[in-house]
Design an enzyme around this catalytic site. Structure first.
Site, PDB file in Angstrom:
ATOM      1  CE  LYS A 112      60.127 -13.091 -31.840  1.00  0.00           C
ATOM      2  NZ  LYS A 112      60.347 -12.399 -30.531  1.00  0.00           N
TER       3      LYS A 112
HETATM    4  C1  LIG Z   1      59.574 -11.295 -30.081  1.00  0.00           C
HETATM    5  C2  LIG Z   1      59.573 -10.986 -28.634  1.00  0.00           C
HETATM    6  C3  LIG Z   1      58.599 -10.137 -28.044  1.00  0.00           C
HETATM    7  C4  LIG Z   1      57.554  -9.412 -28.867  1.00  0.00           C
HETATM    8  O1  LIG Z   1      56.584 -10.265 -29.378  1.00  0.00           O
HETATM    9  P1  LIG Z   1      55.630  -9.788 -30.561  1.00  0.00           P
HETATM   10  O2  LIG Z   1      54.899 -10.988 -31.005  1.00  0.00           O
HETATM   11  O3  LIG Z   1      56.567  -9.272 -31.647  1.00  0.00           O
HETATM   12  O4  LIG Z   1      54.761  -8.707 -30.048  1.00  0.00           O
HETATM   13  C5  LIG Z   1      58.627  -9.947 -26.665  1.00  0.00           C
HETATM   14  N1  LIG Z   1      59.586 -10.533 -25.897  1.00  0.00           N
HETATM   15  C6  LIG Z   1      60.529 -11.337 -26.427  1.00  0.00           C
HETATM   16  C7  LIG Z   1      61.547 -11.932 -25.514  1.00  0.00           C
HETATM   17  C8  LIG Z   1      60.557 -11.614 -27.793  1.00  0.00           C
HETATM   18  O5  LIG Z   1      61.516 -12.410 -28.301  1.00  0.00           O
END
Ligand SMILES: *Cc1c(COP(=O)(O)O)cnc(C)c1O
Length: 472
Positions: A112
Site C-alpha cells: 500500500k
Molecule cells: C491490501 C493488501 C492486499 C489486497 O490488495 P487489494 O488491492 O485490496 O486487492 C494484499 N496483500 C496485502 C499485504 C495488503 O496489504
C-alpha cells in the site's frame, strides 16, 4: 482527462476533484472517461527510466492540466526516494518463467505504500493549490492505518486521526503507527473492537455539520488515484521482462480488487498483458465470481492473510462497469440489487468475457502454510502469507515459454512473523532501518467508545488557524 462514475449519475469531474472526493455522489466509483493509449515506441522509451520517472510518465496523462509536469515529476521522485531498495520494486526470479515483484520496501513494509507515498503528496499539493485543508479520519485493524499515517505525516494541509482497538492490534502494527510523532498525526486507541472503531468513524461522517466544519475526508481503497499510481509497477515489471515485444501475465493476492484492477488499467493503456490471475484466501467471493458469474456476499473468516479478509471487493465495480458496457444505469440497478439481496449474477456472456482475461484460485490457511514451507525449500525465498497465495496462484495457472508470470509480493515476511515461523521454523527479521522499532517513543491517546468524546478530541485539534476546510 475527465472522470465518470460507474453509476452514471454523479457529475463528471476533473482529476483533482476525483482525488478529493473518493466515492462518487451516486454511490459509484470514478473511472477515466477513456483510457490514454501508449504506443510500443513510447513503452520502449520508458525501459531505461528509474522507477520514479517511469511512474511520472505513466501517471501524466491521467492528471494532465490539473497537476503540472514539473510538480508531478518531483512528487513521484520524492515519493520513492525513501524506499529501502534502490530498485523500489525489485524483481526476483523464483523459477523458469516465474518472477516475484517485491512491493514491500516502503516505510510500512506492505504494497500500500507504493500508492500511498505519492497519494499523500498529491493531496497536499492539490489542497495547497486550492487553499484548503482537510481532516482525515479512519479506523484500522492494523495494516492500512500505518500506510495512511506514513502518507500523511508532516503534510501541511492534512490532519490525520487514526483509530485502532486498544490492545487488539499486534505490537508491530501498533508501533508502526504510534511511533510517528509528527504533530499532524493523532493515534487514538479506542476501548472497544475494530467494529466499534469503524462505527465511530461512520458516526463522524454521518454528522454533516461536523463533517463540513473540519473538512472530513478519507484515504480509502476506492480512491481512483491509488489505482492510477499502481499502474506504474505493472509497466515496470512488464518492460523489465521484455514488453512491448513480449507479453507478461500477473498473479495478484487480492482483497478489495484495487491492486489487480490497476493491472487491468495498464492493459487498457496498451501494455501487453496476457492473463490476470487472482489469488484469494478462504474469503473467496472473487474466486466464486470468476467460477460462476455470481457475486455473493458471505461471512468474513479471519485468516493468516488478514489484509484480504473482506466480504465485498469494492473495486470489482470498476470491472463490472466495463462488463456492463459502461452503462451506468444498468450497473446501478445491479449494484442496488447486490446491496439488497447480497447477490449479483452477471450472466453467461459477461462471465465469458471476464474469463478471457481473469482466472482465480483460493487457498485456505493450511494450504498457505504449506506453500510458504514449500517455496522456502525450493527457492530459499521466505514469503509472507499474502505473497505466498500470489505465488501459488501463479504456479497453478501454468506457464508457457514465451509468457513469464509475475507474482506480486505484497508484504514483507517480518510483518507476519508468527505465520512465517510456523511454516519455516524461524522468525524473519525486520529490515535494518526498522530494527529500533521496539525502542522508539510512542504517542497515542486512549479514548472511550464514545462519539461525543471523539468529536471533541478532533475539534480541539483542528481549530483551523488559517486556510478554510472543505468536506470531500
Ligand atoms: C491490501 C493488501 C492486499 C489486497 O490488495 P487489494 O488491492 O485490496 O486487492 C494484499 N496483500 C496485502 C499485504 C495488503 O496489504
Amino acid at each position: 482527462m475527465r472522470y465518470v462514475s460507474t453509476r452514471g449519475e454523479a457529475p463528471v469531474l476533473a482529476f483533482d476533484d476525483v482525488l478529493l472526493t473518493g466515492l462518487a455522489r451516486d454511490g459509484g466509483l470514478y473511472v477515466p472517461e477513456s483510457w490514454p493509449q501508449v504506443g510500443a515506441d513510447e513503452w520502449r522509451a520508458m525501459r531505461a527510466l528509474s522507477y520514479g520517472e517511469l511512474a511520472y510518465r505513466v501517471i501524466r496523462p491521467f492528471v494532465a492540466g490539473r497537476v503540472d509536469d514539473q510538480t508531478l515529476a518531483r512528487l513521484a521522485r520524492e515519493a520513492y526516494a525513501g524506499f529501502g531498495h534502490q530498485a523500489v520494486a525489485p524483481l526476483k526470479q523464483l523459477d523458469h518463467g516465474l518472477w516475484l515483484m517485491e512491493l514491500f520496501h516502503g516505510p510500512t513494509l506492505a504494497f500500500k505504500d507504493m500508492a500511498m507515498q505519492l497519494l499523500g503528496r498529491l493531496f497536499d499539493h492539490v489542497l495547497a493549490q486550492r487553499g484548503q485543508r482537510i481532516t482525515i479520519a479512519g479506523a484500522t485493524s492494523g495494516d492500512t492505518g500505518s500506510a495512511a499515517i506514513e502518507a500523511c505525516r508532516d503534510r501541511a494541509s492534512i490532519e490525520i486521526f487514526m483509530l485502532h482497538p486498544h490492545g487488539r492490534v499486534s505490537e508491530v502494527q501498533r508501533r508502526q503507527m504510534t511511533t510517528v510523532l509528527s504533530p499532524n498525526v493523532h493515534n487514538i486507541a479506542i476501548d472497544g473492537s475494530f467494529d466499534d472503531c469503524q462505527d465511530l468513524v461512520k458516526g463522524l461522517f454521518n454528522d454533516l455539520p461536523f463533517r463540513d466544519e473540519v473538512g472530513l475526508s478519507a484515504v480509502n481503497s476506492i480512491n481512483w488515484a491509488r489505482i492510477m499510481i499502481q499502474i506504474a509497477y505493472y509497466a515496470h515489471a512488464a518492460l523489465s521482462l521484455g514488453a512491448p515485444e513480449r507479453k507478461v501475465s500477473f498473479a495478484v493476492p487480492t482483497g478489495n480488487f484495487g491492486n489487480i484492477y490497476a493491472a487491468y488499467a495498464a492493459r487498457a493503456m496498451g501494455l501487453p498483458i496476457e492473463r490476470l490471475i487472482v489469488g484469494s484466501n478462504s474469503n473467496d467471493i472473487l474466486t466464486r465470481f470468476f467460477g460462476s458469474g455470481e457475486m455473493k456476499i458471505g461471512t468474513v473468516h479471519p485468516t493468516l492473510s488478514p489484509s484480504m479478509d473482506i466480504q465485498v471487493s469494492s473495486n470489482a465495480e470498476r470491472l463490472l462497469f466495463d462488463l456492463y458496457d459502461r452503462d451506468g444505469a444498468a450497473l446501478a440497478k445491479a449494484m442496488h440489487g447486490f446491496r439488497k439481496d447480497g447477490r449479483l449474477d452477471v450472466g453467461r456472456d459477461r462471465l465469458e468475457r471476464a474469463r478471457r482475461l481473469f482466472s482465480a484460485t483460493r487457498y485456505d490457511d493450511a494450504e498457505t502454510t504449506e506453500i510458504i514451507r514449500r517455496e522456502y525449500a525450493a527457492t530459499g525465498e521466505i514469503l509472507d502469507p499474502h505473497s505466498a497465495i500470489g505465488v501459488a496462484a501463479a504456479r497453478a495457472a501454468g506457464r508457457t515459454d514465451d509468457t513469464p508470470v509475475v507474482a506480486l509480493g505484497t508484504a514483507h515476511p517480518a510483518k507476519f512473523p508468527d505465520a512465517v515461523e510456523k511454516a519455516v521454523g524461524k522468525r524473519p527479521a525486520l529490515p535494518d532501518r526498522m530494527k529500533d522499532l521496539y525502542t522508539r517513543e510512542e504517542r497515542c491517546m486512549r479514548l472511550p467508545n464514545d462519539l461525543g468524546a471523539l468529536r471533541a478530541f478532533i475539534q480541539a485539534r483542528v481549530g483551523a488557524p488559517g486556510g478554510k476546510r472543505s468536506a470531500a
